[in-house]
Design a protein around this motif. Structure first.
Motif, PDB file in Angstrom:
ATOM      1  N   THR A   1     -33.194  95.788  23.231  1.00  0.00           N
ATOM      2  CA  THR A   1     -33.690  95.561  24.590  1.00  0.00           C
ATOM      3  C   THR A   1     -33.384  94.144  25.040  1.00  0.00           C
ATOM      4  OG1 THR A   1     -35.468  97.176  24.323  1.00  0.00           O
ATOM      5  CG2 THR A   1     -35.764  95.516  26.034  1.00  0.00           C
ATOM      6  N   ILE A   2     -32.858  94.040  26.242  1.00  0.00           N
ATOM      7  CA  ILE A   2     -32.544  92.748  26.871  1.00  0.00           C
ATOM      8  C   ILE A   2     -33.455  92.589  28.083  1.00  0.00           C
ATOM      9  CG2 ILE A   2     -30.773  91.379  28.033  1.00  0.00           C
ATOM     10  CD1 ILE A   2     -28.738  93.327  26.511  1.00  0.00           C
ATOM     11  N   LEU A   3     -34.249  91.536  28.084  1.00  0.00           N
ATOM     12  CA  LEU A   3     -35.136  91.245  29.207  1.00  0.00           C
ATOM     13  C   LEU A   3     -34.548  90.090  30.014  1.00  0.00           C
ATOM     14  CD1 LEU A   3     -38.581  91.330  27.356  1.00  0.00           C
ATOM     15  CD2 LEU A   3     -37.452  93.205  28.567  1.00  0.00           C
ATOM     16  N   LEU A   4     -34.404  90.293  31.316  1.00  0.00           N
ATOM     17  CA  LEU A   4     -33.861  89.272  32.205  1.00  0.00           C
ATOM     18  C   LEU A   4     -34.895  88.942  33.280  1.00  0.00           C
ATOM     19  CD1 LEU A   4     -30.223  90.664  32.669  1.00  0.00           C
ATOM     20  CD2 LEU A   4     -30.958  88.804  31.157  1.00  0.00           C
ATOM     21  N   PHE A   5     -35.521  87.783  33.159  1.00  0.00           N
ATOM     22  CA  PHE A   5     -36.566  87.354  34.083  1.00  0.00           C
ATOM     23  C   PHE A   5     -35.996  86.507  35.210  1.00  0.00           C
ATOM     24  CE2 PHE A   5     -39.021  88.224  30.291  1.00  0.00           C
ATOM     25  CZ  PHE A   5     -40.278  88.599  30.738  1.00  0.00           C
ATOM     26  N   ASP A   6     -36.359  86.860  36.426  1.00  0.00           N
ATOM     27  CA  ASP A   6     -36.140  85.988  37.575  1.00  0.00           C
ATOM     28  C   ASP A   6     -37.091  84.795  37.453  1.00  0.00           C
ATOM     29  OD1 ASP A   6     -35.365  85.242  40.321  1.00  0.00           O
ATOM     30  OD2 ASP A   6     -37.371  85.938  40.854  1.00  0.00           O
ATOM     31  N   ILE A   7     -36.814  83.716  38.186  1.00  0.00           N
ATOM     32  CA  ILE A   7     -37.675  82.522  38.119  1.00  0.00           C
ATOM     33  C   ILE A   7     -38.598  82.418  39.331  1.00  0.00           C
ATOM     34  CG2 ILE A   7     -37.727  79.996  38.108  1.00  0.00           C
ATOM     35  CD1 ILE A   7     -35.229  80.027  36.381  1.00  0.00           C
ATOM     36  N   ASP A   8     -38.044  82.089  40.500  1.00  0.00           N
ATOM     37  CA  ASP A   8     -38.868  81.787  41.671  1.00  0.00           C
ATOM     38  C   ASP A   8     -39.565  83.043  42.186  1.00  0.00           C
ATOM     39  OD1 ASP A   8     -38.197  78.874  42.290  1.00  0.00           O
ATOM     40  OD2 ASP A   8     -36.213  79.769  42.101  1.00  0.00           O
ATOM     41  N   GLY A   9     -40.882  82.976  42.259  1.00  0.00           N
ATOM     42  CA  GLY A   9     -41.668  84.110  42.707  1.00  0.00           C
ATOM     43  C   GLY A   9     -42.029  85.074  41.611  1.00  0.00           C
ATOM     44  N   THR A  10     -41.322  85.003  40.477  1.00  0.00           N
ATOM     45  CA  THR A  10     -41.588  85.895  39.347  1.00  0.00           C
ATOM     46  C   THR A  10     -42.283  85.141  38.218  1.00  0.00           C
ATOM     47  OG1 THR A  10     -39.675  87.280  39.882  1.00  0.00           O
ATOM     48  CG2 THR A  10     -40.549  87.442  37.646  1.00  0.00           C
ATOM     49  N   LEU A  11     -41.626  84.121  37.695  1.00  0.00           N
ATOM     50  CA  LEU A  11     -42.254  83.290  36.666  1.00  0.00           C
ATOM     51  C   LEU A  11     -43.142  82.216  37.274  1.00  0.00           C
ATOM     52  CD1 LEU A  11     -39.221  82.713  34.259  1.00  0.00           C
ATOM     53  CD2 LEU A  11     -41.157  84.249  33.889  1.00  0.00           C
TER      54      LEU A  11
END
Length: 226
Positions: free
Chosen positions: A4-14
């Motif tokens: 599994t590969i998790l790709l997190f957005d930054i602005d507004g998400t993290l």
């Protein structure tokens, strides 16, 4: 578990950055073009840094070739660190630390970023809240102007870390805008949408993410990641 590969957005998400990025962009435009109002007519939500620079340059009738964009973004990075440092309401969103702890060290799981931020800008933004080192790789706005392409690059890097072909991996994009959802779908990823940015749960649901939550602290959200 499937790799599994998790790709997190930054602005507004993290994070919420209290407008630090926009203020740095506006200063860069003022220095490079004499105009601080280049980006007032559009939202940055889900856009890459290169796309923001191009659209703003075009909006004020300035040269918008690759060299001009590079110059604008170099100026932006020069202002971003101070802008982030002095922002008053800068914070991690609810559930982020718990989510990162939940997936950290899991065999067969690669935790990365899928963000329109330049790689250097991502480090600055996440450094303020102490989580820059929680992500081993990413697809960034410095890799591609198109969000779909940068997510594809991020997924390939995650697969390489896991030692698997990209096609053998489950890719999950975590984001807060319709552009995150659409780009995730375009690379065949599952999408976990969170309403921690400018869009509501109901608005995000219309774009068809597999999961949508108010934030990652919501019941079921951690399970959706894995």
């Amino acid at each position: 578990m499937q790799p599994t590969i998790l790709l997190f957005d930054i602005d507004g998400t993290l994070i919420s950055s209290d407008g630090a990025g926009r203020r740095a962009v506006e200063r860069a435009f003022l220095i490079r073009t004499g105009r601080a109002d280049a980006c007032t007519s559009f939202s940055f939500a889900g856009m890459t840094d290169r796309a923001i620079a191009r659209r703003g340059l075009e909006a004020v009738g300035a040269r918008a070739d690759e060299a001009a964009i590079d110059e604008l973004l170099a100026a932006y990075l020069g202002f971003l660190e101070e802008s982030v440092r002095v922002a008053e309401n800068y914070r991690l969103h609810d559930g982020i630390v718990a989510a990162l702890d939940h997936v950290a060290g899991r065999a067969g799981c690669a935790v990365g970023l899928g963000t329109g931020n330049l790689a250097a800008g991502a480090r600055i933004k996440l450094g303020r809240v102490g989580i820059a080192d929680r992500f081993a790789f990413g697809g960034f706005g410095s890799d591609a102007e198109d969000r779909t392409e940068l997510l594809r690059i991020g997924a390939e890097r995650g697969a390489a870390l896991l030692g698997h072909a990209r096609e053998a991996c489950r890719v999950v994009v975590i984001g807060d805008t319709p552009r995150d959802v659409e780009a995730g779908h375009a690379i065949g990823a599952e999408v976990v949408a969170v309403a921690t940015g400018p869009f509501t749960v109901e608005e995000l649901r219309t774009y068809g993410p597999r999961f949508v939550y108010p934030d990652l602290a919501a019941a079921g959200a951690l399970g959706a990641l894995l």
